[in-house]
Each structure stands twice: as C-alpha cells, then as structure tokens.
Design a protein around this motif. Structure first.
Motif, mmCIF file in Angstrom:
data_model
loop_
_atom_site.group_PDB
_atom_site.id
_atom_site.type_symbol
_atom_site.label_atom_id
_atom_site.label_comp_id
_atom_site.label_asym_id
_atom_site.label_seq_id
_atom_site.Cartn_x
_atom_site.Cartn_y
_atom_site.Cartn_z
ATOM 1 N N GLU A 302 0.833 -1.213 0.000
ATOM 2 C CA GLU A 302 0.000 0.000 0.000
ATOM 3 C C GLU A 302 0.863 1.256 0.000
ATOM 4 O O GLU A 302 0.552 2.244 -0.688
ATOM 5 N N GLU A 304 3.852 1.644 -1.226
ATOM 6 C CA GLU A 304 4.508 1.838 -2.519
ATOM 7 C C GLU A 304 3.539 1.720 -3.702
ATOM 8 O O GLU A 304 3.959 1.743 -4.858
ATOM 9 N N GLN A 305 2.257 1.574 -3.364
ATOM 10 C CA GLN A 305 1.214 1.502 -4.397
ATOM 11 C C GLN A 305 1.491 0.387 -5.409
ATOM 12 O O GLN A 305 1.344 0.554 -6.610
ATOM 13 N N LEU A 307 -0.112 -2.200 -6.781
ATOM 14 C CA LEU A 307 -1.502 -2.649 -6.869
ATOM 15 C C LEU A 307 -1.603 -4.147 -7.143
ATOM 16 O O LEU A 307 -2.476 -4.837 -6.600
ATOM 17 N N SER A 340 -8.507 -2.620 -5.446
ATOM 18 C CA SER A 340 -7.139 -2.533 -5.980
ATOM 19 C C SER A 340 -7.110 -2.941 -7.449
ATOM 20 O O SER A 340 -6.392 -2.346 -8.266
ATOM 21 N N SER A 343 -8.465 -0.095 -9.356
ATOM 22 C CA SER A 343 -7.476 0.989 -9.362
ATOM 23 C C SER A 343 -6.346 0.688 -10.339
ATOM 24 O O SER A 343 -5.820 1.585 -11.005
ATOM 25 N N LYS A 347 -5.347 3.074 -13.110
ATOM 26 C CA LYS A 347 -3.980 3.606 -13.144
ATOM 27 C C LYS A 347 -3.329 3.370 -14.507
ATOM 28 O O LYS A 347 -2.611 4.224 -15.025
#
Length: 672
Positions: A302, A304-305, A307, A340, A343, A347
């Motif tokens: 989370e 460092e994103q 996904l 996620s 996202s 993203k």
C-alpha cells in the motif's frame, strides 16, 4: 585550382552537416534515461516504463537508432515486469528488427532470449521455443559461446515445462553447464542447476532434485552471488514444501527473508517472500504468524502503491481471516482486493494519458529546436550553393579542356596506328607476292624435270629406235618419274590444305617403324639401280601421335634426296631411335648418306622458302614442305654435312601422354 575547389567543398559540406548543439546533449540524456530505467527493473517497473518511454520518444525524434534499440528493449522488460506480456512482445519485436537491420548477432540473441521468456510467461511454449532455438542457432553460427550456453538453458527451461520433454530439458541443461565449465564462467551455473532440480522434482526423482538444489545453493555461496543465493533458498523452500518438510522449507525461507531485509533497492522480491511466508504459515496452521507476515506485506504494497501485489496479498489475508472465522476482516480484504484491481485498471489508463501528454510536450519542444536548426542550415546552404556553382563552372571548364586534349591525343594515336597497319599490310602483300612468284618457279622446276624425262623417253619410243631391254628400262623409268610427280603433287596439295583457313588437322597414333619400312621399300629399287645400299634401324615401340601422311612425306623427301645425291657404291641409313634422357620419351629420326655433302653457305640457306636450294645449289620445294609438316608436330629439321663425306638430316618426335593429347585436342577445338 582543383585543390582550392576541394577545400571549399569540404568546408561547406562540413558546415552543413554539423549537428545542432543540442544533439549531443540529447543523446546523452537518452543514455541517462535508459540507464536509470534499467536500475528500476525489479524495484519499480512503473518508473522504468515511464523513463524508457521518454527515452524512446526522444530517440525517435532524433532518429537516434542506438538509443531507440535500448529504449525498446527496456520498455519490453518493463512491460514484462508489470505483467503486460503482449505489450512486452510487441516492443521486443521492434527491438529485434533494429538489431537485425544492424546485423548485430549479439543484440539479436539478447532480444530473442528475453522474447522466449515472455512467451513462456504467456504460456505460448511453441513461440517461446521458436525464438529460443533461433537465438541459439545465431549464437552458434557467430561462435558466441556465452550466449549459446544461456540460450541452451532457456530451451531446457521451455522443455522442462512440458512433461513429455523432461529428458530433452535435462540434455539442454547439461550442454549449457558444459559450455559454462569450458569458458570458466560459473556465474550462471547456480541458476542452471536450480532449473535442473525443478525438472527432476517434476519427474519424481526426489534424490537428484535435492542434490541439484543443494549444489546450486553451495555454488551460489561460493560465488558470493546474493541473487543466486536467494533463488536457491526459495527453490529449496519450494522443494521441502512439496515433500511435506515444512520446517526445513520455513527455515530456508526465513534465511532468504533475512538476506532481503539487508539488501537495498529491490522490494519486489521481498514482497514475494512475505507472501510465501504467509502461505507457508497458513499451511502449517499458524494463522497468527501468517497474518503477521501478510499485514507487513500489505503495508509495503500500500505504501509503494504496488496494486498487483495488493490484490494478491489481500486475497491471501482474506483466506487466513476466513480460517480464523473473522468474516468481517475477510470481507473487507476481499473488497480491498476488488478495489485494488479497479485501481490498477484505472492507473493503467492514467499512465497512458500521462505518457501521451509527455510525448506531446516533448514533440512540441523538439519541433521548435528543429525549426531553429533549419534556419541555421538555410543560411549555410546559401553559401554552399554559391561555392557549388563556382566549383561546377571551374570543373566544367577544366573537363572541356581535358576532353579536347584527350580527343586530340586519341586521334593522333589512331592515325599513327592506321599508318603502321597500312605499312605492315603493304610489306605483307609484297612478301606474299614475292613468295607466290618464287613458289610458282619452284613448282615449275620440280614438275618440269620429270615431264622432260618422260617426253624424251616417249620420243625415243615413237621413233622405234630402242631395243626390248631399253624399252622395259625406259618404261620403268617413266613409272618412277610419274611416281615422283604424283608424290610431289600430293605433298603440295596436303600443304595447301593445311594452309587454308579453318582446316582441321587430324592426328592419331601410328607406328613410325611401319612408315620408315614403307619408304625404304619404296626407294629400294631406285637405290639398287644406282648400286646404293639402303638400310633401316628402328627401335621397338616407336608408336607416335601425329599426322601419319605428313611424317611419311618428310621421310620420303629425305630418303629420296639422300639417294639422289649419293654416288654408286654409297650407303643410305634410316634410323628411329628412342632417347631416354629427355623429360618426355622422344624418338630421334635420322637419314644419313655418304653422298656429296654441302657447303656451309648452302646449309644456311637450305630451309628458307624465298631461297630454297638443294645440295647442288638448285632451287626446290621439298625441304620447305618438310619443315612445314614438322612444325605441325612442334619439331624442326636439322642438318649436319661435310663436302665429299656425306649429310645427316634429323628431327625428333615426342611420345606424348594421354593427358597431353587431350589438352592439345581441347586447344584445337577452342581455336576452331
């Protein structure tokens, strides 16, 4: 003048092709972007994709092919790290095309090896095998031994994924190890041993699998390669998990975790490690430790994103919470995994928009730079055009002058050659006219003498003033005179045929002894009548290759002359003897008489057609024909004589090999 023109052209062209000051800085920027991108391959593939895409856009705008290749290669690696395998395949195909255009085998094998691994990720083993074997063939042809070993291991990996091809996989891995050992390069051997262990494990050969896993681990430790050690530890953990030795599996996995905690940079492998620990503790039934490692992994993902990792870890944590019957947290984590995933899709779209926007801005800046550079080029080109026009005018003037001079020289040369040719033709015509006049006189002489004798004999017979014996003797003389005329005409006609253009001269094998015996037999009555002893001495095996009739003419003329100029009681000897000291077998033919002989002056002028004389100084054609016929056999007539003692005429014939005869026939065919 030409030197000045050359300097002006070189200076002008140099100015025109001088790059804009920003070009070198831009190419340096491309190299920096690609270097930074490679550094983020495992740690941050998203950033790697952005950096390599920027480098690619800049390379395309500058037509910088070296930068374009590296950017395409890096972009393909980034897409693979992000799990976007089809995009990775597309970028690597473009990089392969650039490498093929350069005919750079090393770069081609590098791209093909990565492409093969991406197709493995896609599950397309056929395409993977095609690219790996193609790269292997290129490496073998170019003798790139290190690349050959690496591609052998990749082919082995592909076969290892197919149950029916496990033996092939082990064979290719063995060849890869052998080459690495020959090269003294152990850096990749732990990975090859590790992959071999996987194959043995799938085959159910637990002992060999554990042996190779252990070898890979110890070799990695000896080489002090952290990445190889981590791979070996994870593989051992996987092996012990498969064989239900969970404690050993956990020990190796914790050892790998401790190593990763002290290694800077790449967090991707650490996240995988935490996920494996979560899964392993879940298998051991220790839900608390599973949750502990799972939460740690979730926090990092989370923060460092990451996904993709968030989706995977959230799903695993939901399973653990469900085991603990904590359905609320299980639901929340399942929902987090779904969010996620949404996202991640969003993203990807945003990243694409950002990349497009960055490309547009960069393209606009490059257009401005190009416009300024174009203005500079136009100013320089105006000077260049002036220099070119002046140079062309000077060159044209120089070329015209040189052309006129050359034409004059060519005409003078042709005129001189034409004059020489006319003079030579005139000389030749005069020589031919003289030769023909002389030839007619020679023929007249050689034919008139026998005819005069015949005429005298016929007159005597007409008047009836002869006895029976005299008549018989006269008729015999007539026959001899007629034979002389016949042989002379045959010899002359044969010479005329050989002289004609396009006439084919036919040679064959014949026995020289038969020819000599035939001539001796022919002249034996005439010799007997003059009380001259004629003998012949012929060696055995004197077969030669040539024109039988021509050689018979030569021998006949020589024997006839010998009898003619030898007094009663004299001798004529005809010999054919082999000469063994020559480089090729040679036969020497000689006609020796005890006749009146010749002076040196007569000998010197004996063979000249324009002044042909016999031994008594009279003109004749026989020896001229003899010499001509011998020239057809690469031979010539030799004479040795002393006044009052006698004369020896001789010539030689080579006994050629079959190969020499075949070669001579080929030359004759080519000339015809």
């Amino acid at each position: 003048m030409m030197m000045i023109v050359g300097l002006l052209l070189a200076h002008a062209c140099g100015d025109m092709h001088t790059p804009a000051p920003s070009y070198a800085a831009d190419t340096l920027r491309i190299r920096e972007l690609n270097t930074s991108a490679m550094a983020k391959l495992y740690a941050d593939p998203d950033s790697m994709l952005i950096l390599s895409s920027a480098a690619l856009a800049l390379s395309d705008s500058l037509s910088y092919e070296r930068g374009r290749f590296q950017s395409l290669f890096n972009t393909g690696l980034a897409y693979r790290a992000l799990g976007k395998y089809q995009q990775s395949v597309d970028q690597l195909a473009l990089a392969q095309e650039v490498a093929r255009t350069w005919r750079d085998t090393l770069l081609q094998t590098r791209v093909l090896s990565v492409s093969a691994q991406v197709y493995v990720d896609l599950g397309d083993h056929e395409n993977a095998l095609e690219r790996a074997t193609h790269g292997l063939l290129l490496a073998q042809q170019a003798r790139l031994r290190s690349q050959e070993a690496y591609l052998l291991s990749i082919v082995g990996m592909i076969y290892g994924l197919r149950e029916k091809d496990h033996d092939k996989a082990l064979d290719y891995y063995g060849k890869s190890l052998s080459i690495y050992q020959d090269l003294g390069d152990s850096t990749m051997m732990p990975f090859v041993l590790d992959n071999m262990a996987h194959v043995y494990l799938y085959k159910g050969d637990i002992g060999l699998a554990e042996e190779n896993y252990t070898k890979a681990y110890h070799l990695a430790q000896d080489l002090k390669q952290p990445k190889a050690i981590l791979t070996a530890l994870q593989s051992l953990s996987h092996f012990y998990t498969r064989t239900d030795q969970l404690d050993k599996a956990l020990g190796h996995l914790l050892q790998a975790r401790d190593m990763l905690q002290h290694m800077p940079g790449d967090r991707t492998q650490y996240l995988f490690m935490l996920y494996q620990l979560t899964d392993l503790y879940q298998s051991k039934g220790d839900a608390d430790l599973a949750l502990s490692y799972g939460r740690e992994a979730m926090e990092i993902a989370e923060r460092e994103q990451r996904l993709w990792h968030m989706i995977r870890i959230a799903g695993k944590l939901a399973e653990v919470y469900e085991i603990k019957k904590d359905y609320r947290n299980a639901y929340l984590l399942s929902e987090k995994a779904r969010i996620s995933q949404d996202s991640l899709y969003k993203k990807d779209k945003e990243d694409n928009i950002v990349r497009i926007e960055e490309r547009y801005k960069y393209q606009k800046e490059q257009d401005q730079v190009k416009a300024e550079h174009q203005l500079q080029l136009q100013r320089k080109q105006s000077y260049l055009y002036m220099f070119i026009l002046i140079s062309i005018a000077l060159l044209l003037i120089l070329l015209v002058v040189m052309w006129f001079l050359r034409q004059r020289n060519v005409l003078n040369s042709k005129l001189h050659e034409a004059n020489e040719c006319i003079e030579k033709q005139n000389d030749k015509l005069m020589e031919e006219a003289q030769f023909k006049t002389h030839l007619i006189s020679l023929i007249t002489h050689d034919v008139r003498a026998p005819i005069s004798n015949l005429n005298m004999i016929i007159n005597v017979l007409n008047h009836g003033n002869s006895s029976g014996n005299w008549t018989e003797k006269s008729l015999k003389g007539c026959r001899q005179e007629l034979d002389k005329v016949k042989y002379f005409m045959e010899d002359f006609l044969r010479w005329a045929v050989f002289q004609s253009e396009g006439a084919r001269i036919h040679k064959s094998y014949f026995d020289l002894g038969d020819v000599i015996r035939s001539v001796v037999s022919l002249y034996d009555p005439q010799a007997h009548e003059k009380d001259i002893t004629i003998t012949e001495f012929v060696d055995e095996d004197v077969e030669v290759y040539g024109i039988k009739e021509a050689i018979a003419t030569v021998v006949r003329n020589l024997v006839g002359n010998a009898i003619k100029f030898t007094e009663a009681g004299g001798t004529v000897v005809v010999k054919a003897a082999k000469q063994y000291d020559a480089t090729e077998p040679t036969i020497i033919i000689s006609v020796e008489d005890s006749g009146i002989g010749m002076s040196e002056d007569v000998q010197h002028s004996l063979f000249a057609p324009a002044s042909q004389t016999d031994r008594s100084g009279r003109r004749g054609l026989g020896l001229f024909l003899c010499n001509y016929f011998l020239s057809l056999h690469d031979s010539t007539l030799h004479v040795s004589s002393r006044l009052g003692i006698g004369t020896v005429f001789s010539f030689s014939l080579i006994q050629p090999s079959d190969e020499s005869i075949a070669q001579e026939d080929r030359y004759a065919d080519e000339e015809n």
